[in-house]
Design an enzyme around this catalytic site. Structure first.
Site, PDB file in Angstrom:
ATOM      1  N   GLY A   1     -24.839  13.273 -51.389  1.00 37.86           N
ATOM      2  CA  GLY A   1     -23.519  13.899 -51.370  1.00 37.86           C
ATOM      3  C   GLY A   1     -23.505  15.411 -51.487  1.00 37.86           C
TER       4      GLY A   1
ATOM      5  N   ARG B   1     -20.021  -5.916 -37.786  1.00 38.78           N
ATOM      6  CA  ARG B   1     -19.856  -4.456 -37.720  1.00 38.78           C
ATOM      7  C   ARG B   1     -18.419  -4.094 -37.339  1.00 38.78           C
ATOM      8  NH1 ARG B   1     -23.100  -0.038 -37.257  1.00 38.78           N
ATOM      9  NH2 ARG B   1     -24.934  -1.333 -37.317  1.00 38.78           N
TER      10      ARG B   1
ATOM     11  N   MET C   1     -24.930   6.827 -43.646  1.00 40.77           N
ATOM     12  CA  MET C   1     -26.105   6.321 -42.930  1.00 40.77           C
ATOM     13  C   MET C   1     -25.791   5.025 -42.201  1.00 40.77           C
ATOM     14  SD  MET C   1     -28.011   8.781 -43.505  1.00 40.77           S
ATOM     15  CE  MET C   1     -29.622   8.290 -42.929  1.00 40.77           C
TER      16      MET C   1
ATOM     17  N   LEU D   1     -21.028   4.253 -36.455  1.00 42.74           N
ATOM     18  CA  LEU D   1     -19.661   3.773 -36.271  1.00 42.74           C
ATOM     19  C   LEU D   1     -19.522   3.251 -34.843  1.00 42.74           C
ATOM     20  CD1 LEU D   1     -17.634   6.578 -38.068  1.00 42.74           C
ATOM     21  CD2 LEU D   1     -18.078   4.254 -38.884  1.00 42.74           C
TER      22      LEU D   1
ATOM     23  N   ASN E   1     -19.576  14.705 -37.650  1.00 38.15           N
ATOM     24  CA  ASN E   1     -20.836  14.360 -38.320  1.00 38.15           C
ATOM     25  C   ASN E   1     -21.691  15.614 -38.433  1.00 38.15           C
ATOM     26  OD1 ASN E   1     -22.956  12.689 -39.381  1.00 38.15           O
ATOM     27  ND2 ASN E   1     -23.978  12.818 -37.395  1.00 38.15           N
TER      28      ASN E   1
ATOM     29  N   HIS F   1     -25.648  16.813 -38.700  1.00 35.67           N
ATOM     30  CA  HIS F   1     -26.973  16.262 -38.410  1.00 35.67           C
ATOM     31  C   HIS F   1     -28.005  17.384 -38.542  1.00 35.67           C
ATOM     32  CE1 HIS F   1     -29.933  13.603 -36.627  1.00 35.67           C
ATOM     33  NE2 HIS F   1     -30.340  14.624 -35.891  1.00 35.67           N
TER      34      HIS F   1
ATOM     35  N   ASP G   1     -25.397  10.472 -32.487  1.00 31.14           N
ATOM     36  CA  ASP G   1     -25.708  11.911 -32.543  1.00 31.14           C
ATOM     37  C   ASP G   1     -25.555  12.607 -31.191  1.00 31.14           C
ATOM     38  OD1 ASP G   1     -26.332  11.592 -35.251  1.00 31.14           O
ATOM     39  OD2 ASP G   1     -28.445  11.243 -34.855  1.00 31.14           O
TER      40      ASP G   1
ATOM     41  N   GLU H   1     -26.545  23.612 -43.587  1.00 36.41           N
ATOM     42  CA  GLU H   1     -25.531  22.550 -43.420  1.00 36.41           C
ATOM     43  C   GLU H   1     -24.342  22.804 -44.337  1.00 36.41           C
ATOM     44  OE1 GLU H   1     -26.838  18.411 -43.541  1.00 36.41           O
ATOM     45  OE2 GLU H   1     -28.876  19.074 -43.142  1.00 36.41           O
TER      46      GLU H   1
HETATM   47  C1  GRF Z   1     -27.955  15.628 -44.463  1.00 37.21           C
HETATM   48  O1  GRF Z   1     -29.168  16.215 -44.109  1.00 37.21           O
HETATM   49  C2  GRF Z   1     -27.141  15.309 -43.224  1.00 37.21           C
HETATM   50  O2  GRF Z   1     -27.328  16.226 -42.196  1.00 37.21           O
HETATM   51  C3  GRF Z   1     -27.691  13.976 -42.822  1.00 37.21           C
HETATM   52  O3  GRF Z   1     -27.930  13.300 -44.036  1.00 37.21           O
HETATM   53  C4  GRF Z   1     -28.141  14.247 -45.071  1.00 37.21           C
HETATM   54  C5  GRF Z   1     -27.137  13.961 -46.130  1.00 37.21           C
HETATM   55  O4  GRF Z   1     -27.337  14.736 -47.298  1.00 37.21           O
HETATM   56  N1  GRF Z   1     -26.775  13.299 -41.937  1.00 37.21           N
HETATM   57  P1  GRF Z   1     -26.217  14.748 -48.432  1.00 37.21           P
HETATM   58  O5  GRF Z   1     -25.937  13.306 -48.820  1.00 37.21           O
HETATM   59  O6  GRF Z   1     -24.992  15.415 -47.872  1.00 37.21           O
HETATM   60  O7  GRF Z   1     -26.825  15.520 -49.559  1.00 37.21           O
END
Ligand code: GRF
Length: 205
Positions: free
Chosen positions: A17, A70, A95, A98, A112, A114, A150, A179
């Site tokens: 998170g 799903r 993880m 969708l 999202n 990535h 992605d 990020e």
């Molecule tokens: C991040 O690197 C994000 O890009 C990927 O999963 C990771 C999540 O990290 N999709 P966090 O849970 O936000 O710390």
């Protein structure tokens, strides 16, 4: 904290998170004019939920194994977001793919983050993939989510140089710092409007 219509964000998480925390911090700091309306985890006990609770944000745990398919799960997820009048959904370390069913049921933008410069290195452990491939530049991408993994229109990217001694973990740590800047800025950009999707490109309207 503003709670104007059109600015209610739902965040989906599965783990640590830290990107959720970046969003919460940006809202708190006033650099992201939005309300985090709900945080939903498919993983019970995800540390991300403690961050949401600490910020006073509503949380919901929806373990995907509790639904038979799903599609059934994705419909329930969309319904939970719509019940909180969420305008935009942000996947922050969620993880789980969708389905088109979710995207049909939730009409707003879905973002999202990535840890690669897409379209390079989709899927799991993108920083490790970049190191193994010998890439000299890695980075992170925020994109609109489509049914293809992605692969949706790119909203924003930041490049991160790969150092000669990097492992997947050391590179991932430097990408993560970016990020945390990129995601709140991209959410703000999408909430501000004045954009459209042209083919597969996210462009100014
Ligand atoms: C991040 O690197 C994000 O890009 C990927 O999963 C990771 C999540 O990290 N999709 P966090 O849970 O936000 O710390």
């Amino acid at each position: 904290m503003s709670d104007r219509p059109g600015r209610r964000v739902g965040v989906l998480v599965s783990g640590r998170g830290s990107n959720l925390q970046a969003l919460l911090d940006a809202v708190q700091a006033g650099t992201l004019d939005a309300t985090i309306a709900v945080v939903i985890s498919n993983v019970p006990g995800a540390p991300a939920m403690d961050r949401a609770r600490a910020a006073g944000v509503e949380t919901a745990v929806m373990p995907h194994r509790d639904w038979p398919t799903r599609e059934a799960y994705d419909e329930a997820l969309a319904a939970a977001l719509l019940a909180r009048t969420v305008d935009l959904v942000c996947l922050a370390g969620f993880m789980r793919r969708l389905s088109a069913r979710f995207l049909a049921a939730f009409p707003g933008p879905v973002l999202n983050v990535h840890p690669s410069l897409l379209p390079a290195f989709p899927g799991l452990d993108a920083p490790g993939q970049a190191v193994a491939h010998g890439a000299k530049v890695a980075g992170c991408t925020v994109h609109l989510v489509t049914a293809e993994l992605d692969a949706g229109p790119i909203v924003a990217q930041t490049a991160v140089p790969v150092a000669s001694g990097d492992t997947g973990d050391t590179l991932a740590a430097r990408i993560l710092v970016e990020e945390h800047r990129l995601l709140p800025a991209a959410v703000a950009r999408v909430l501000a409007g004045g954009w459209r999707v042209d083919g597969r490109r996210f462009v100014d309207a």
